[in-house]
Write a protein that holds these residues in place. Structure first.
Motif, PDB file in Angstrom:
ATOM      1  N   LYS A 109      -9.489  39.266  48.001  1.00  0.00           N
ATOM      2  CA  LYS A 109      -8.033  39.020  47.970  1.00  0.00           C
ATOM      3  C   LYS A 109      -7.403  40.317  47.668  1.00  0.00           C
ATOM      4  CE  LYS A 109      -9.375  34.956  47.967  1.00  0.00           C
ATOM      5  NZ  LYS A 109      -8.450  34.010  48.505  1.00  0.00           N
ATOM      6  N   GLU A 110      -5.911  39.996  47.209  1.00  0.00           N
ATOM      7  CA  GLU A 110      -5.528  41.493  47.201  1.00  0.00           C
ATOM      8  C   GLU A 110      -4.602  42.014  45.237  1.00  0.00           C
ATOM      9  OE1 GLU A 110      -3.649  41.241  51.154  1.00  0.00           O
ATOM     10  OE2 GLU A 110      -3.066  39.912  50.379  1.00  0.00           O
ATOM     11  N   PHE A 111      -4.736  41.455  45.089  1.00  0.00           N
ATOM     12  CA  PHE A 111      -3.637  41.183  43.324  1.00  0.00           C
ATOM     13  C   PHE A 111      -4.858  40.027  42.423  1.00  0.00           C
ATOM     14  CE2 PHE A 111      -0.267  39.666  40.897  1.00  0.00           C
ATOM     15  CZ  PHE A 111      -0.081  41.135  40.127  1.00  0.00           C
ATOM     16  N   PHE A 112      -5.193  41.498  41.251  1.00  0.00           N
ATOM     17  CA  PHE A 112      -6.023  40.871  40.129  1.00  0.00           C
ATOM     18  C   PHE A 112      -5.268  40.820  39.252  1.00  0.00           C
ATOM     19  CE2 PHE A 112      -8.456  42.564  44.399  1.00  0.00           C
ATOM     20  CZ  PHE A 112      -9.264  41.802  44.434  1.00  0.00           C
ATOM     21  N   ALA A 113      -5.787  40.655  38.094  1.00  0.00           N
ATOM     22  CA  ALA A 113      -4.991  41.208  36.185  1.00  0.00           C
ATOM     23  C   ALA A 113      -6.900  40.527  35.684  1.00  0.00           C
ATOM     24  CB  ALA A 113      -3.912  39.981  36.532  1.00  0.00           C
ATOM     25  N   TYR A 139      -6.198  32.047  42.089  1.00  0.00           N
ATOM     26  CA  TYR A 139      -4.601  30.923  42.080  1.00  0.00           C
ATOM     27  C   TYR A 139      -3.902  31.214  42.840  1.00  0.00           C
ATOM     28  CZ  TYR A 139      -6.627  30.100  37.062  1.00  0.00           C
ATOM     29  OH  TYR A 139      -7.702  29.946  35.947  1.00  0.00           O
ATOM     30  N   GLU A 140      -4.283  30.122  43.579  1.00  0.00           N
ATOM     31  CA  GLU A 140      -4.027  30.414  45.594  1.00  0.00           C
ATOM     32  C   GLU A 140      -2.049  29.894  44.416  1.00  0.00           C
ATOM     33  OE1 GLU A 140      -3.893  29.193  49.376  1.00  0.00           O
ATOM     34  OE2 GLU A 140      -3.344  27.673  48.021  1.00  0.00           O
ATOM     35  N   ASP A 141      -1.635  29.188  43.681  1.00  0.00           N
ATOM     36  CA  ASP A 141       0.001  29.244  43.173  1.00  0.00           C
ATOM     37  C   ASP A 141      -0.276  29.568  41.745  1.00  0.00           C
ATOM     38  OD1 ASP A 141       1.975  28.284  42.060  1.00  0.00           O
ATOM     39  OD2 ASP A 141       2.063  26.056  42.808  1.00  0.00           O
ATOM     40  N   ALA A 142       0.133  30.861  42.404  1.00  0.00           N
ATOM     41  CA  ALA A 142      -0.288  31.261  40.899  1.00  0.00           C
ATOM     42  C   ALA A 142       1.487  31.658  39.311  1.00  0.00           C
ATOM     43  CB  ALA A 142      -0.202  33.137  40.899  1.00  0.00           C
ATOM     44  N   VAL A 143       2.024  31.106  40.952  1.00  0.00           N
ATOM     45  CA  VAL A 143       3.272  30.396  39.571  1.00  0.00           C
ATOM     46  C   VAL A 143       3.069  28.746  38.714  1.00  0.00           C
ATOM     47  CG1 VAL A 143       5.646  29.352  39.925  1.00  0.00           C
ATOM     48  CG2 VAL A 143       5.116  31.008  41.931  1.00  0.00           C
ATOM     49  N   TRP A 184       5.881  41.813  40.345  1.00  0.00           N
ATOM     50  CA  TRP A 184       4.250  40.637  40.706  1.00  0.00           C
ATOM     51  C   TRP A 184       4.484  39.525  41.629  1.00  0.00           C
ATOM     52  CZ3 TRP A 184       2.686  45.182  41.140  1.00  0.00           C
ATOM     53  CH2 TRP A 184       2.573  45.967  40.029  1.00  0.00           C
ATOM     54  N   LYS A 185       6.161  39.281  40.973  1.00  0.00           N
ATOM     55  CA  LYS A 185       6.367  37.368  42.258  1.00  0.00           C
ATOM     56  C   LYS A 185       6.861  38.022  43.674  1.00  0.00           C
ATOM     57  CE  LYS A 185       9.316  34.428  39.608  1.00  0.00           C
ATOM     58  NZ  LYS A 185      10.165  34.347  39.009  1.00  0.00           N
ATOM     59  N   ARG A 186       6.761  38.883  43.842  1.00  0.00           N
ATOM     60  CA  ARG A 186       7.196  39.128  45.048  1.00  0.00           C
ATOM     61  C   ARG A 186       5.892  38.912  46.082  1.00  0.00           C
ATOM     62  NH1 ARG A 186       9.892  43.803  45.433  1.00  0.00           N
ATOM     63  NH2 ARG A 186      10.717  43.868  43.596  1.00  0.00           N
ATOM     64  N   VAL A 187       4.916  39.616  45.044  1.00  0.00           N
ATOM     65  CA  VAL A 187       3.686  39.887  46.030  1.00  0.00           C
ATOM     66  C   VAL A 187       2.709  37.807  45.589  1.00  0.00           C
ATOM     67  CG1 VAL A 187       1.661  40.847  45.589  1.00  0.00           C
ATOM     68  CG2 VAL A 187       3.370  42.364  45.475  1.00  0.00           C
ATOM     69  N   TYR A 188       2.424  37.402  44.417  1.00  0.00           N
ATOM     70  CA  TYR A 188       1.502  37.048  43.890  1.00  0.00           C
ATOM     71  C   TYR A 188       1.831  35.377  44.614  1.00  0.00           C
ATOM     72  CZ  TYR A 188       4.756  35.469  39.612  1.00  0.00           C
ATOM     73  OH  TYR A 188       4.745  35.067  39.254  1.00  0.00           O
ATOM     74  N   ILE A 193      -3.813  34.751  42.995  1.00  0.00           N
ATOM     75  CA  ILE A 193      -4.071  36.280  42.067  1.00  0.00           C
ATOM     76  C   ILE A 193      -5.870  36.261  41.617  1.00  0.00           C
ATOM     77  CG2 ILE A 193      -2.649  34.546  40.066  1.00  0.00           C
ATOM     78  CD1 ILE A 193      -2.720  37.795  38.772  1.00  0.00           C
ATOM     79  N   VAL A 194      -5.834  36.788  41.271  1.00  0.00           N
ATOM     80  CA  VAL A 194      -7.872  36.808  41.099  1.00  0.00           C
ATOM     81  C   VAL A 194      -7.736  37.394  39.532  1.00  0.00           C
ATOM     82  CG1 VAL A 194     -10.353  37.704  40.603  1.00  0.00           C
ATOM     83  CG2 VAL A 194      -8.558  36.979  43.465  1.00  0.00           C
TER      84      VAL A 194
END
Length: 318
Positions: A109-113, A139-143, A184-188, A193-194
């Protein structure tokens, strides 16, 4: 693994030392701290020069805004992962250690919070600690998830693989409202996101900031990102559907912004452009009700709601 922490700062002499020291006290010590002074006119640089630590790198530039300051930090970062902190906020001592654990457990994974607590700074015990579970989920669908939890991603809690900036760009210069949300939206939408439901960052706000009115946006998609997202074949169809719903909710928020400012004619025009099939009946009813009451009452209710969010609470352990 190594972290690069980036702090953009401008006229932050009152609290920059506090924020920097919260990073330097981390229990995980493989990191560099890059502070980008964006043309401060006070004694911010003097405060920074008084801190003697080889992990601290200070970059001074003419005032260009927070997006360019963060981009300067990214361009000078050497860590595999990049984190951010606003100058007036603080990491709890285990922030980087917790992120390192998340990365180790999720190597692909590449994005964490993580989560944050809120300090009003009017009282040492007046710190809002949210109820947390400690759960870690991908969450694959972080949106879709953020439609349920609007405070899921905050820049001070984010950790991102540095190469993601090469793929999806950096912070958009000149954007004064929502530049981090856009980033962040352009990324997730691509990475997911983890997310760890554990508090590792303290967001410091005084009583006046907690209740002040923030700038309102009257544009649902100021950077025209939606056409880009919907035409991107690398974004899954279910995520595009979530983006469409989010877009309609943002359009509804624009309607509410007009109502708060007493611009009912503009609000009426904008609400006709909202796809109401993507909006819950409750949200619609509240919005239509606001057409029937004075804007002063709406602002009063918002002020009470905002103040209530930042009263009481629990001590944030350090």
């Amino acid at each position: 693994m190594r972290f690069s922490i980036i702090i953009p700062t401008y006229n932050a002499e009152k609290f920059i030392t506090r924020g920097v020291k919260s990073v330097l006290k981390q229990t995980f010590d493989d990191f560099e701290l890059i502070v980008v002074d964006d043309g401060s006119k006070d004694r911010t640089l003097e405060r920074l020069k008084s801190i003697n630590d080889e992990r601290l790198v200070v970059i001074s530039q003419a005032n260009k805004g927070v997006s360019i300051a963060r981009n300067t930090g990214i361009s000078n970062a050497h860590g595999e992962f990049v984190c951010f902190l606003d100058a007036d906020d603080e990491y709890l001592p285990n922030h980087l250690e917790h992120l390192a654990g998340l990365i180790t457990e999720n190597p692909s994974k590449e994005f964490f919070a993580t989560r944050f607590c809120v300090s009003l700074r009017t009282d040492s015990n007046n710190i809002i600690m949210p109820a947390t579970t400690g759960d870690v989920k991908y969450y694959e669908d972080a949106v879709q998830e953020m439609l349920r939890n609007t405070e899921m991603i905050w820049t001070g809690c984010v950790c991102i693989k540095r190469e993601m900036f090469e793929k999806y760009g950096m912070f958009e210069p000149g954007v004064k409202l929502g530049e981090d949300t856009d980033m962040w939206k352009r990324v997730y939408v691509h990475s997911g996101i983890v997310y760890s439901d554990t508090v590792t960052v303290q967001r410091n706000r005084d009583g006046s900031e907690a209740t002040k009115y923030y700038a309102r946006s009257y544009v649902a998609d100021p950077l025209n990102r939606m056409p880009m997202f919907l035409s991107d074949d690398t974004i899954l169809d279910n995520i595009k559907e979530s983006l469409k719903t989010e877009y309609e909710l943002t359009k509804l928020q624009v309607v509410r912004s007009y109502l708060v400012d007493g611009k009912k004619k503009e609000a009426k025009q904008r609400i006709s452009q909202v796809d109401k099939n993507r909006i819950s009946k409750k949200r619609l009813m509240v919005t239509y009700f606001c057409f029937c009451i004075p804007s002063a009452i709406i602002r009063l209710c918002l002020n009470i709601k905002n103040r209530g969010m930042y009263e009481g609470g629990y001590t944030c352990q350090k």
